[in-house]
Design a protein around this motif. Structure first.
Motif: not given
Ligand SMILES: [Zn+2]
Length: 61
Positions: A41-61
């Motif tokens: 999100e802040y530079c052109e590097q390959v992302p290593m992590y994704v920061v999400t809501n804890v419940q994101s796996d069970t809800t549609s994004s």
């Protein structure tokens, strides 16, 4: 909300998530296929992590 971040910017991503969502973030490693099509999100590097809501796996994004 979903923030992709490289190792350099993960602390910034976590801070920003907490400031905007006012909830505890869930940090996951980024899948290889996503690394090919997404950048930090802040530079052109390959992302290593994704920061999400804890419940994101069970809800549609
Ligand atoms: Zn970065």
């Amino acid at each position: 909300m979903k923030i992709y971040s490289c190792e350099t910017h993960i602390n910034r991503a976590l801070d920003e998530f907490v400031a905007k969502e006012e909830t505890f973030p869930n940090m996951e490693p980024v899948k290889n296929d996503i690394k090919l099509s997404t950048t930090c999100e802040y530079c052109e590097q390959v992302p290593m992590y994704v920061v999400t809501n804890v419940q994101s796996d069970t809800t549609s994004s």
